[in-house]
Design an enzyme around this catalytic site. Structure first.
Site, PDB file in Angstrom:
ATOM      1  CG  HIS A   8      -1.890  -1.068   1.307  1.00 46.34           C
ATOM      2  ND1 HIS A   8      -1.552  -2.357   1.664  1.00 46.34           N
ATOM      3  CD2 HIS A   8      -3.222  -1.073   1.056  1.00 46.34           C
ATOM      4  CE1 HIS A   8      -2.637  -3.118   1.630  1.00 46.34           C
ATOM      5  NE2 HIS A   8      -3.669  -2.357   1.264  1.00 46.34           N
ATOM      6  CD  GLU A  40       6.595   0.709   2.982  1.00 44.49           C
ATOM      7  OE1 GLU A  40       5.720   0.786   2.106  1.00 44.49           O
ATOM      8  OE2 GLU A  40       6.591  -0.174   3.877  1.00 44.49           O
ATOM      9  CG  ASP A  95      25.549   3.016  -9.696  1.00 47.68           C
ATOM     10  OD1 ASP A  95      25.743   2.524 -10.822  1.00 47.68           O
ATOM     11  OD2 ASP A  95      25.392   4.237  -9.508  1.00 47.68           O
TER      12      ASP A  95
END
Length: 440
Positions: A111, A164, A178
């Protein structure tokens, strides 16, 4: 022609019995859930988004971690800020926070949440056999080094925040990869897992093998209000409410030695413990910006420093977090090293002022600049059109007041401050200088 989808075969709602028969109790217990059903699967076995409309609103918190392992030289490169792409850890923190807010875009059945808290902590992992310094994660059994990410997310709502936190930790690790992959493509992201969750129907859940460092991090992760009002008097030998200067510790080192990253962590840790932390940054060259994202002083403030100072050979600056706005009168008491202070704004403070009016009306707010003229106005800086309009309106107002008072009107009695050409800064500066001379 109408076609009918065949009924799907009945699927077992739980595999609990088979699991307990195959694996020992130590592996499968204790259970995380309070029921056996998978909430994202309906009675037909189809995936769905759970309806949380009837659930109670509670405060929820989740802590997740992840680690990225790398070559020792890669770790040193990051700590010494030698990566070609820039500040690796700062970028990873921002990426983790941003990812936490986009979790529902990545995980189909999550959600969208109005997140109230998102924090990323990154600790270097100590080498095997070494004693970890403050702010470092303990050494791993396999001796590998790298960085450990702790992601804390909070929400006041009807559904949990675990995904989250996990997304934030994962994304922070991916960002480090990265930023450093050109130097070390063999890095590994491991141990991404939930450590703790609070709130909701199931209440508190905590991983049994949480280390002391993680436990400590959550226990000290108090609400902002707890940091705003720490106990008084200060528990330290000096500082607020003691009448003595606060004690100081210096972190010294050459450029790119990792001082700022370390100081940032120390500030954050002490702030979590309720210590009101201040900081001073010495700036080795002339000129600085104090609140630009990425600047060292900005990083101090983001880490929790309440009073940030910055010093360079030709200037200094400081800014501090306050509960209420500092009155301009209090601020002006600090300006003891100048002859005059030019203040922008603060009309309500009652300071001698020059009204600046490019046009008669404030187009953003629809307010009339003429109303700014009062007993504290020294002059009006405007163009000829505005000056004529203001004079006309002043005369009109004075005439109306005379008529209401049933007395004769004399235009010569209308008093207005002098009008200065808004485009003639030299003249305005001279006016200010003359006024200051009169004040002497």
């Amino acid at each position: 022609m109408t076609t009918r989808t065949p009924d799907k075969p009945e699927r077992p709602k739980t595999l609990g019995r088979a699991v307990h028969e195959k694996y020992p109790a130590a592996v499968v217990e204790p259970r995380d859930a309070y029921r056996d059903e998978l909430t994202h699967v309906d009675e037909h076995g189809d995936v769905r988004m759970v309806d949380v409309g009837e659930k109670a609103v509670t405060q929820r918190l989740a802590l997740a971690e992840g680690s990225i392992l790398m070559h020792p030289e890669t770790q040193a490169m990051v700590l010494e800020d030698r990566a070609k792409k820039g500040d690796v850890l700062a970028c990873a923190r921002v990426a983790g926070i941003m990812a936490s807010k986009r979790t529902s875009d990545l995980i189909p059945m999550c959600h969208p949440l109005n997140i109230t808290k998102a924090k990323i902590e990154i600790e270097p992992i100590a080498a095997n056999g070494s004693t970890p310094a403050h702010g470092w994660a303990p050494a791993r059994e396999d001796g590998r080094v790298g960085f450990r990410v702790l992601a804390t997310c909070g929400v006041t709502g009807v559904t949990g925040i675990e995904m989250e936190a996990l997304t934030a930790a994962s994304t922070a690790c991916l960002t480090i990869y990265d930023m450093c992959k050109a130097a070390d493509r063999g890095m590994e992201i491991v141990d991404v897992r939930l450590l703790r969750k609070e709130g909701g129907r199931s209440g508190l859940w905590e991983r049994g093998d949480m280390g002391a460092e993680s436990d400590d991090a959550l226990a000290l992760d108090a609400p902002d209000a707890a940091i705003e009002e720490p106990p008084a008097p200060s528990p330290l030998p000096g500082g607020p409410n003691t009448g003595e200067p606060a004690p100081a510790i210096a972190f010294v080192g050459y450029q790119n030695s990792g001082k700022t990253t370390l100081v940032e962590k120390v500030i954050s840790r002490l702030s979590q413990r309720g210590v009101r932390v201040g900081s001073v940054k010495h700036h080795g060259h002339k000129g600085f910006e104090i609140d630009q994202p990425g600047k060292d002083s900005w990083r101090h403030a983001q880490a929790g420093s309440r009073h940030v100072g910055l010093i360079s050979p030709d200037a200094y600056a400081e800014y501090a977090r306050t509960k209420d706005e500092v009155p301009i009168t209090d601020m002006l008491t600090r300006y003891t090293d100048v002859d005059a202070v030019i203040v922008e704004g603060y009309k309500a403070a009652g300071l001698p002022s020059i009204v600046v009016a490019r046009s008669g009306i404030d187009r953003m707010r629809g307010r009339d600049s003429f109303a700014l003229i009062d007993e504290n106005t020294l002059a009006v800086a405007c163009n000829d059109v505005v000056a004529r309009d203001f004079r006309t309106r002043a005369v009109k107002a004075a005439r109306a007041a005379a008529e209401d008072a049933d007395r004769a009107f004399d235009e010569a009695e209308v008093e207005l401050p002098p009008f200065l050409d808004i485009n003639d800064s030299a003249a305005i500066a001279s006016f200010v200088y003359d006024h200051l001379q009169k004040m002497k």
